[in-house]
Write a protein that holds these residues in place. Sequence first.
Motif, PDB file in Angstrom:
ATOM      1  N   ALA A   1       0.839  -1.200   0.000  1.00 39.50           N
ATOM      2  CA  ALA A   1       0.000   0.000   0.000  1.00 39.50           C
ATOM      3  C   ALA A   1       0.876   1.253   0.000  1.00 39.50           C
ATOM      4  O   ALA A   1       0.567   2.249  -0.670  1.00 39.50           O
ATOM      5  CB  ALA A   1      -0.931  -0.006   1.211  1.00 39.50           C
ATOM      6  N   LYS A   2       1.982   1.193   0.730  1.00 35.69           N
ATOM      7  CA  LYS A   2       2.938   2.304   0.716  1.00 35.69           C
ATOM      8  C   LYS A   2       3.504   2.511  -0.688  1.00 35.69           C
ATOM      9  O   LYS A   2       3.746   3.647  -1.113  1.00 35.69           O
ATOM     10  CB  LYS A   2       4.082   2.019   1.692  1.00 35.69           C
ATOM     11  CG  LYS A   2       3.725   2.154   3.154  1.00 35.69           C
ATOM     12  CD  LYS A   2       3.658   3.609   3.563  1.00 35.69           C
ATOM     13  CE  LYS A   2       3.547   3.758   5.067  1.00 35.69           C
ATOM     14  NZ  LYS A   2       3.422   5.177   5.475  1.00 35.69           N
ATOM     15  N   PHE A   3       3.725   1.417  -1.394  1.00 38.48           N
ATOM     16  CA  PHE A   3       4.230   1.504  -2.767  1.00 38.48           C
ATOM     17  C   PHE A   3       3.301   2.355  -3.617  1.00 38.48           C
ATOM     18  O   PHE A   3       3.736   3.258  -4.339  1.00 38.48           O
ATOM     19  CB  PHE A   3       4.349   0.097  -3.360  1.00 38.48           C
ATOM     20  CG  PHE A   3       4.766   0.074  -4.806  1.00 38.48           C
ATOM     21  CD1 PHE A   3       6.096  -0.071  -5.150  1.00 38.48           C
ATOM     22  CD2 PHE A   3       3.831   0.192  -5.825  1.00 38.48           C
ATOM     23  CE1 PHE A   3       6.493  -0.083  -6.482  1.00 38.48           C
ATOM     24  CE2 PHE A   3       4.212   0.182  -7.155  1.00 38.48           C
ATOM     25  CZ  PHE A   3       5.546   0.045  -7.486  1.00 38.48           C
ATOM     26  N   PHE A   4       2.008   2.070  -3.535  1.00 39.37           N
ATOM     27  CA  PHE A   4       1.038   2.810  -4.344  1.00 39.37           C
ATOM     28  C   PHE A   4       1.048   4.292  -3.985  1.00 39.37           C
ATOM     29  O   PHE A   4       0.995   5.162  -4.870  1.00 39.37           O
ATOM     30  CB  PHE A   4      -0.362   2.230  -4.143  1.00 39.37           C
ATOM     31  CG  PHE A   4      -1.435   3.013  -4.845  1.00 39.37           C
ATOM     32  CD1 PHE A   4      -1.618   2.897  -6.214  1.00 39.37           C
ATOM     33  CD2 PHE A   4      -2.250   3.882  -4.133  1.00 39.37           C
ATOM     34  CE1 PHE A   4      -2.593   3.635  -6.868  1.00 39.37           C
ATOM     35  CE2 PHE A   4      -3.228   4.621  -4.774  1.00 39.37           C
ATOM     36  CZ  PHE A   4      -3.400   4.498  -6.146  1.00 39.37           C
ATOM     37  N   ILE A   5       1.139   4.592  -2.694  1.00 35.78           N
ATOM     38  CA  ILE A   5       1.126   5.992  -2.271  1.00 35.78           C
ATOM     39  C   ILE A   5       2.389   6.712  -2.738  1.00 35.78           C
ATOM     40  O   ILE A   5       2.331   7.796  -3.335  1.00 35.78           O
ATOM     41  CB  ILE A   5       0.988   6.093  -0.740  1.00 35.78           C
ATOM     42  CG1 ILE A   5      -0.363   5.541  -0.283  1.00 35.78           C
ATOM     43  CG2 ILE A   5       1.158   7.538  -0.285  1.00 35.78           C
ATOM     44  CD1 ILE A   5      -1.558   6.291  -0.831  1.00 35.78           C
TER      45      ILE A   5
ATOM     46  N   TYR B   1      -4.674  -3.446  10.171  1.00 37.41           N
ATOM     47  CA  TYR B   1      -5.030  -2.866   8.873  1.00 37.41           C
ATOM     48  C   TYR B   1      -5.694  -1.505   9.034  1.00 37.41           C
ATOM     49  O   TYR B   1      -5.581  -0.640   8.153  1.00 37.41           O
ATOM     50  CB  TYR B   1      -5.924  -3.833   8.098  1.00 37.41           C
ATOM     51  CG  TYR B   1      -5.150  -4.987   7.517  1.00 37.41           C
ATOM     52  CD1 TYR B   1      -4.286  -4.792   6.451  1.00 37.41           C
ATOM     53  CD2 TYR B   1      -5.255  -6.269   8.058  1.00 37.41           C
ATOM     54  CE1 TYR B   1      -3.555  -5.844   5.923  1.00 37.41           C
ATOM     55  CE2 TYR B   1      -4.524  -7.323   7.538  1.00 37.41           C
ATOM     56  CZ  TYR B   1      -3.672  -7.107   6.470  1.00 37.41           C
ATOM     57  OH  TYR B   1      -2.937  -8.144   5.952  1.00 37.41           O
ATOM     58  N   GLY B   2      -6.374  -1.303  10.151  1.00 41.64           N
ATOM     59  CA  GLY B   2      -6.949   0.012  10.402  1.00 41.64           C
ATOM     60  C   GLY B   2      -5.884   1.085  10.529  1.00 41.64           C
ATOM     61  O   GLY B   2      -6.035   2.197  10.011  1.00 41.64           O
TER      62      GLY B   2
ATOM     63  N   TYR C   1      -5.441   3.326   7.100  1.00 46.23           N
ATOM     64  CA  TYR C   1      -6.248   4.523   7.315  1.00 46.23           C
ATOM     65  C   TYR C   1      -5.705   5.621   6.403  1.00 46.23           C
ATOM     66  O   TYR C   1      -4.508   5.931   6.436  1.00 46.23           O
ATOM     67  CB  TYR C   1      -6.181   4.955   8.773  1.00 46.23           C
ATOM     68  CG  TYR C   1      -7.144   6.073   9.110  1.00 46.23           C
ATOM     69  CD1 TYR C   1      -8.499   5.806   9.276  1.00 46.23           C
ATOM     70  CD2 TYR C   1      -6.694   7.382   9.240  1.00 46.23           C
ATOM     71  CE1 TYR C   1      -9.388   6.821   9.578  1.00 46.23           C
ATOM     72  CE2 TYR C   1      -7.578   8.404   9.542  1.00 46.23           C
ATOM     73  CZ  TYR C   1      -8.923   8.120   9.709  1.00 46.23           C
ATOM     74  OH  TYR C   1      -9.801   9.129   9.997  1.00 46.23           O
ATOM     75  N   PRO C   2      -6.535   6.202   5.549  1.00 49.23           N
ATOM     76  CA  PRO C   2      -6.015   7.077   4.480  1.00 49.23           C
ATOM     77  C   PRO C   2      -5.070   8.178   4.943  1.00 49.23           C
ATOM     78  O   PRO C   2      -4.014   8.393   4.343  1.00 49.23           O
ATOM     79  CB  PRO C   2      -7.297   7.653   3.862  1.00 49.23           C
ATOM     80  CG  PRO C   2      -8.332   6.602   4.103  1.00 49.23           C
ATOM     81  CD  PRO C   2      -7.998   6.022   5.445  1.00 49.23           C
TER      82      PRO C   2
ATOM     83  N   ILE D   1      -3.247   8.407   7.722  1.00 50.29           N
ATOM     84  CA  ILE D   1      -1.985   7.844   8.214  1.00 50.29           C
ATOM     85  C   ILE D   1      -1.158   7.317   7.050  1.00 50.29           C
ATOM     86  O   ILE D   1       0.051   7.565   6.951  1.00 50.29           O
ATOM     87  CB  ILE D   1      -2.250   6.724   9.235  1.00 50.29           C
ATOM     88  CG1 ILE D   1      -2.910   7.296  10.494  1.00 50.29           C
ATOM     89  CG2 ILE D   1      -0.954   6.002   9.598  1.00 50.29           C
ATOM     90  CD1 ILE D   1      -3.291   6.244  11.518  1.00 50.29           C
ATOM     91  N   LEU D   2      -1.801   6.593   6.152  1.00 44.57           N
ATOM     92  CA  LEU D   2      -1.098   5.987   5.022  1.00 44.57           C
ATOM     93  C   LEU D   2      -0.418   7.042   4.158  1.00 44.57           C
ATOM     94  O   LEU D   2       0.744   6.882   3.759  1.00 44.57           O
ATOM     95  CB  LEU D   2      -2.086   5.171   4.187  1.00 44.57           C
ATOM     96  CG  LEU D   2      -1.540   4.465   2.944  1.00 44.57           C
ATOM     97  CD1 LEU D   2      -0.476   3.454   3.333  1.00 44.57           C
ATOM     98  CD2 LEU D   2      -2.674   3.791   2.178  1.00 44.57           C
ATOM     99  N   PHE D   3      -1.120   8.130   3.888  1.00 47.25           N
ATOM    100  CA  PHE D   3      -0.567   9.147   2.987  1.00 47.25           C
ATOM    101  C   PHE D   3       0.491  10.005   3.672  1.00 47.25           C
ATOM    102  O   PHE D   3       1.627  10.099   3.206  1.00 47.25           O
ATOM    103  CB  PHE D   3      -1.690  10.040   2.456  1.00 47.25           C
ATOM    104  CG  PHE D   3      -1.229  11.009   1.406  1.00 47.25           C
ATOM    105  CD1 PHE D   3      -1.201  10.643   0.074  1.00 47.25           C
ATOM    106  CD2 PHE D   3      -0.807  12.293   1.747  1.00 47.25           C
ATOM    107  CE1 PHE D   3      -0.766  11.532  -0.904  1.00 47.25           C
ATOM    108  CE2 PHE D   3      -0.371  13.189   0.785  1.00 47.25           C
ATOM    109  CZ  PHE D   3      -0.354  12.808  -0.545  1.00 47.25           C
ATOM    110  N   TRP D   4       0.133  10.621   4.801  1.00 49.26           N
ATOM    111  CA  TRP D   4       1.033  11.602   5.400  1.00 49.26           C
ATOM    112  C   TRP D   4       2.246  10.967   6.060  1.00 49.26           C
ATOM    113  O   TRP D   4       3.253  11.651   6.292  1.00 49.26           O
ATOM    114  CB  TRP D   4       0.277  12.478   6.389  1.00 49.26           C
ATOM    115  CG  TRP D   4      -0.731  13.344   5.707  1.00 49.26           C
ATOM    116  CD1 TRP D   4      -2.084  13.274   5.811  1.00 49.26           C
ATOM    117  CD2 TRP D   4      -0.457  14.396   4.768  1.00 49.26           C
ATOM    118  NE1 TRP D   4      -2.680  14.212   5.003  1.00 49.26           N
ATOM    119  CE2 TRP D   4      -1.709  14.913   4.350  1.00 49.26           C
ATOM    120  CE3 TRP D   4       0.707  14.951   4.236  1.00 49.26           C
ATOM    121  CZ2 TRP D   4      -1.815  15.957   3.433  1.00 49.26           C
ATOM    122  CZ3 TRP D   4       0.594  15.983   3.325  1.00 49.26           C
ATOM    123  CH2 TRP D   4      -0.648  16.481   2.939  1.00 49.26           C
ATOM    124  N   SER D   5       2.180   9.683   6.358  1.00 48.59           N
ATOM    125  CA  SER D   5       3.366   9.013   6.901  1.00 48.59           C
ATOM    126  C   SER D   5       4.288   8.525   5.794  1.00 48.59           C
ATOM    127  O   SER D   5       5.246   7.801   6.058  1.00 48.59           O
ATOM    128  CB  SER D   5       2.956   7.831   7.786  1.00 48.59           C
ATOM    129  OG  SER D   5       2.386   6.788   7.011  1.00 48.59           O
TER     130      SER D   5
END
Length: 259
Positions: A90-94, A213-214, A218-219, A221-225
Motif C-alpha cells: 500500500a505504501k508503494f502505491f502511495i 489494517y486500520g 487509514y487514508p 496515516i497511510l498518505f502523510w506518513s
Amino acid sequence: MTDRVRVLIRWMADHPGQVVLFLAAALSSVWVALNVSVLGEIPPGHFSKDVRREIELDYAVGLLWWLVIAVGLWLLGGGDRNHLLVAWSAKFFIVFVAMLFYEYKYRYNLDAFGYLDAALTGRYHMYSDVNWFQESWVPTLTKTIETGDVSDKLVKTAGTENMVRIVLIISQITGPYYHALKVVYAFLGFVGACFAYRAVVVIMGRPFLPAFYGLMLYPSILFWSSILGKDPVFLLFIGLYAYGGALWLVRSSLIGRAS
C-alpha cells in the motif's frame, strides 16, 4: 495447451476480482512510467544551485529501495510477513503513484523539495547562509543556528534543523535521490504504525488484525506518513511511545515483545 496454461485460465476464471486488480495495477504502472518525467519534474527554483536531475533514474533508485525493504520484511517478518507485505505494498502505491499527483499540483511550495535541496546542495531555504554539509549532523534538542531575521511565517526551530540533519544522514546511504528518500521516510512511518499496533496487541493480549489494517491503511496515516517530511518521524516516535506506554501499563516493564 499445456496443463499450466489450463490451471492459469481456471484460476483467472475463479478469481476475477484479483485479475481486474492486477490488470489495473499493470496499466497504472505503465501509465506512470510513461508520464513520470512530467509528474516527477521539480521546478528549478526549489534548488539553491543549478541542479541536473535524471528523473527516471531517481524513480528507479526509489523502486530499488522499496524492493530492498520488501525483501527484508519477507525475510525477517516471521509469521506476520504476509500482512506486513500487504501494508508495505500500500505504501508503494502511495509513494510511487498517488503522491506524484499531489507533488505535481503543489510543486511550487512543498517542504519536501526543500529537504531534497539540502541533500543535493547543502542549502536549505530557511537558512540561506548556512552550508549544511559543513555543520554538525548530530540531532539536538535546542536550536543551534541563528541566522538573519525570523519572519512571522518562517520560524526556525530545532525541529527544522534536525529534519535537515536527518535528511543529510539518510542521503549518505540512499544517495540524494528524492524517491529513495521518500521510501526511507515512508518506512519510518511504517515502523511507527507497527509499534502502535504492537501497543494494541500488548493491551489486548492477542493479535487483532483489524487494528493492524486500520492503522496501516487509514487514508490519512497511510498518505502523510509517506512524505519526505516531519510526519513519518512524528509517527515513528508516537508509535514507540505508545508501545512503551502499553508495556509499562500492562507488564510494568519497558522490555518485552507483544505476542
